[in-house]
Design an enzyme around this catalytic site. Structure first.
Site, mmCIF file in Angstrom:
data_model
loop_
_atom_site.group_PDB
_atom_site.id
_atom_site.type_symbol
_atom_site.label_atom_id
_atom_site.label_comp_id
_atom_site.label_asym_id
_atom_site.label_seq_id
_atom_site.Cartn_x
_atom_site.Cartn_y
_atom_site.Cartn_z
ATOM 1 N N ASN A 8 -10.934 -2.662 -5.418
ATOM 2 C CA ASN A 8 -10.121 -1.669 -6.240
ATOM 3 C C ASN A 8 -10.994 -1.449 -7.748
ATOM 4 O O ASN A 8 -10.395 -0.692 -8.310
ATOM 5 C CB ASN A 8 -8.721 -2.184 -6.440
ATOM 6 C CG ASN A 8 -8.086 -2.063 -5.253
ATOM 7 O OD1 ASN A 8 -6.983 -2.892 -4.937
ATOM 8 N ND2 ASN A 8 -7.868 -0.975 -4.365
ATOM 9 N N ASP B 194 0.942 -1.171 -0.155
ATOM 10 C CA ASP B 194 -0.130 0.098 -0.069
ATOM 11 C C ASP B 194 0.825 1.242 0.191
ATOM 12 O O ASP B 194 1.851 1.033 0.619
ATOM 13 C CB ASP B 194 -0.868 -0.162 1.121
ATOM 14 C CG ASP B 194 -2.048 0.868 1.119
ATOM 15 O OD1 ASP B 194 -2.322 1.442 -0.060
ATOM 16 O OD2 ASP B 194 -2.899 1.319 2.057
ATOM 17 N N ASN C 260 1.345 3.463 -2.934
ATOM 18 C CA ASN C 260 1.921 3.749 -4.136
ATOM 19 C C ASN C 260 1.251 5.169 -4.543
ATOM 20 O O ASN C 260 2.079 6.012 -5.003
ATOM 21 C CB ASN C 260 1.382 2.831 -5.370
ATOM 22 C CG ASN C 260 1.911 1.406 -5.222
ATOM 23 O OD1 ASN C 260 2.736 1.204 -4.367
ATOM 24 N ND2 ASN C 260 1.096 0.499 -5.942
HETATM 25 C C1 IPE Z 1 -5.556 -2.539 -0.104
HETATM 26 O O1 IPE Z 1 -4.968 -1.431 -0.451
HETATM 27 C C2 IPE Z 1 -5.542 -3.431 -1.509
HETATM 28 C C3 IPE Z 1 -4.199 -3.511 -2.029
HETATM 29 C C4 IPE Z 1 -3.013 -3.491 -1.634
HETATM 30 C C5 IPE Z 1 -4.333 -4.301 -3.509
HETATM 31 P P1 IPE Z 1 -6.109 -0.148 -0.449
HETATM 32 O O2 IPE Z 1 -5.348 1.041 -0.843
HETATM 33 O O3 IPE Z 1 -7.060 -0.484 -1.771
HETATM 34 O O4 IPE Z 1 -6.934 -0.183 0.769
HETATM 35 P P2 IPE Z 1 -7.845 0.799 1.472
HETATM 36 O O5 IPE Z 1 -8.699 1.450 0.557
HETATM 37 O O6 IPE Z 1 -6.870 1.871 2.101
HETATM 38 O O7 IPE Z 1 -8.466 0.056 2.775
HETATM 39 C C1 IPE Z 2 -1.558 0.080 -3.199
HETATM 40 O O1 IPE Z 2 -1.290 1.631 -3.397
HETATM 41 C C2 IPE Z 2 -1.722 -0.441 -4.616
HETATM 42 C C3 IPE Z 2 -2.987 -0.858 -4.960
HETATM 43 C C4 IPE Z 2 -4.210 -0.908 -4.155
HETATM 44 C C5 IPE Z 2 -3.289 -1.419 -6.190
HETATM 45 P P1 IPE Z 2 -2.684 2.543 -3.489
HETATM 46 O O2 IPE Z 2 -2.809 2.829 -4.827
HETATM 47 O O3 IPE Z 2 -3.570 2.217 -2.608
HETATM 48 O O4 IPE Z 2 -1.641 4.027 -3.008
HETATM 49 P P2 IPE Z 2 -2.538 4.942 -1.776
HETATM 50 O O5 IPE Z 2 -2.803 3.999 -0.582
HETATM 51 O O6 IPE Z 2 -3.606 5.555 -2.417
HETATM 52 O O7 IPE Z 2 -1.242 5.894 -1.663
HETATM 53 MG MG MG Z 3 -3.899 2.420 -0.611
#
Ligand code: IPE
Ligand code: IPE
Ligand code: MG
Length: 254
Positions: A73, A25, A27
């Site tokens: 997602n 998480d 990115n």
């Molecule tokens: C969890 O991360 C899913 C993945 C890393 C694939 P999210 O960024 O989607 O989770 P929430 O929305 O913050 O709970």
């Molecule tokens: C995790 O990073 C990757 C996926 C959930 C696919 P995020 O895209 O959730 O990044 P943040 O949490 O918004 O920073």
């Molecule tokens: Mg995230």
């Protein structure tokens, strides 16, 4: 500064978790901090995947599950979903040789039939291509959520009951476990989440029952081998009691 090797040497290889599960998480925030769009962060997450998989395999971890795309997602903006899927196809293609060089078998869990045919084709090719590797299983959780997986298991079990092949009285924890996506894989001893969020976001809900949870503020694109080592060292300092008392664990006779 502690070097990778110094940290690595602190790990007790006899007490290694067999299965580590990671929520990758942060990115989007990583990219935003640099004035870029979220996809830039996903692109830079690939290096973290490479390093983490290599470090885990080198140590002797047998299973590494990476939460790459959750059921929820799909609700992100279409442009981001499309970019993630395209990145997935290119990454799997690009990493195939490295997976084979490192004797790593690729697997996937999740609602794979919801993925595009392009993603599925690339995924299945890599799974088939690495099927005989046996140093470590790298499991991608794709279009995955714990509630989805449990729901699917319930459906399968209900059908067996309806067909008369399963007696409801015989349903136990093992019945549920054996109907999960990858029943051969032991439950993760260690679950790591990056980016400072303290939740499981629908990951491995059944399997995390007794996992040790490790949270770090490091954003996923910055995660490197030493971050994995730190998580394992922390895990190894914990006492896993499984409901028993500390005294029972230290006194073998209980
Ligand atoms: C969890 O991360 C899913 C993945 C890393 C694939 P999210 O960024 O989607 O989770 P929430 O929305 O913050 O709970
Ligand atoms: C995790 O990073 C990757 C996926 C959930 C696919 P995020 O895209 O959730 O990044 P943040 O949490 O918004 O920073
Ligand atoms: Mg995230």
């Amino acid at each position: 500064m502690t070097t990778d090797n110094e940290l690595r040497d602190q790990i007790d290889l006899q007490k290694l978790p067999a299965h580590i599960a990671i929520i990758m998480d942060g990115n989007g925030r990583w990219a935003k901090q640099r004035g870029h769009d979220r996809v830039f962060g996903h692109q830079h997450g690939v290096e973290a995947v490479r390093q983490t998989a290599e470090a885990a395999a080198e140590l002797g971890v047998k299973y590494l599950t990476l939460y790459a795309f959750s059921t929820e997602n799909w609700n992100r903006p279409k442009a981001e979903v499309d970019a993630l899927m395209s990145l997935l196809v290119h990454t799997i293609h690009g990493e195939l040789k490295t997976l084979n060089d490192n004797n790593i078998r690729l697997r996937a869990i999740g609602d794979l039939k919801s993925m595009s045919s392009e993603v599925l084709a690339q995924l299945n090719e890599a799974i088939a291509n690495t099927a005989n590797n046996n140093r470590m299983d790298l499991i991608l959780a794709l279009s995955y959520s714990g509630q989805w997986e449990i729901t699917e298991a319930v459906r399968t079990i209900a059908i067996a009951v309806k067909d008369g092949t399963l007696n409801p009285d015989d349903i136990d924890e093992a019945t549920i476990s054996s109907n999960m996506n990858a029943p051969d894989i032991p439950d993760p001893e260690l679950m790591i989440r990056t980016s400072g969020e303290y939740r499981v976001s629908n990951y491995y809900l059944w399997q995390l029952a007794y996992s040790e949870l490790y949270f770090t503020n490091v954003l996923w694109p910055d995660f490197r081998k030493n971050d994995l080592y730190e998580a394992i060292i922390d895990y190894q300092k914990r006492e896993r009691r499984f409901g028993q008392t500390s005294e029972q664990l230290t006194n073998i006779k209980g």
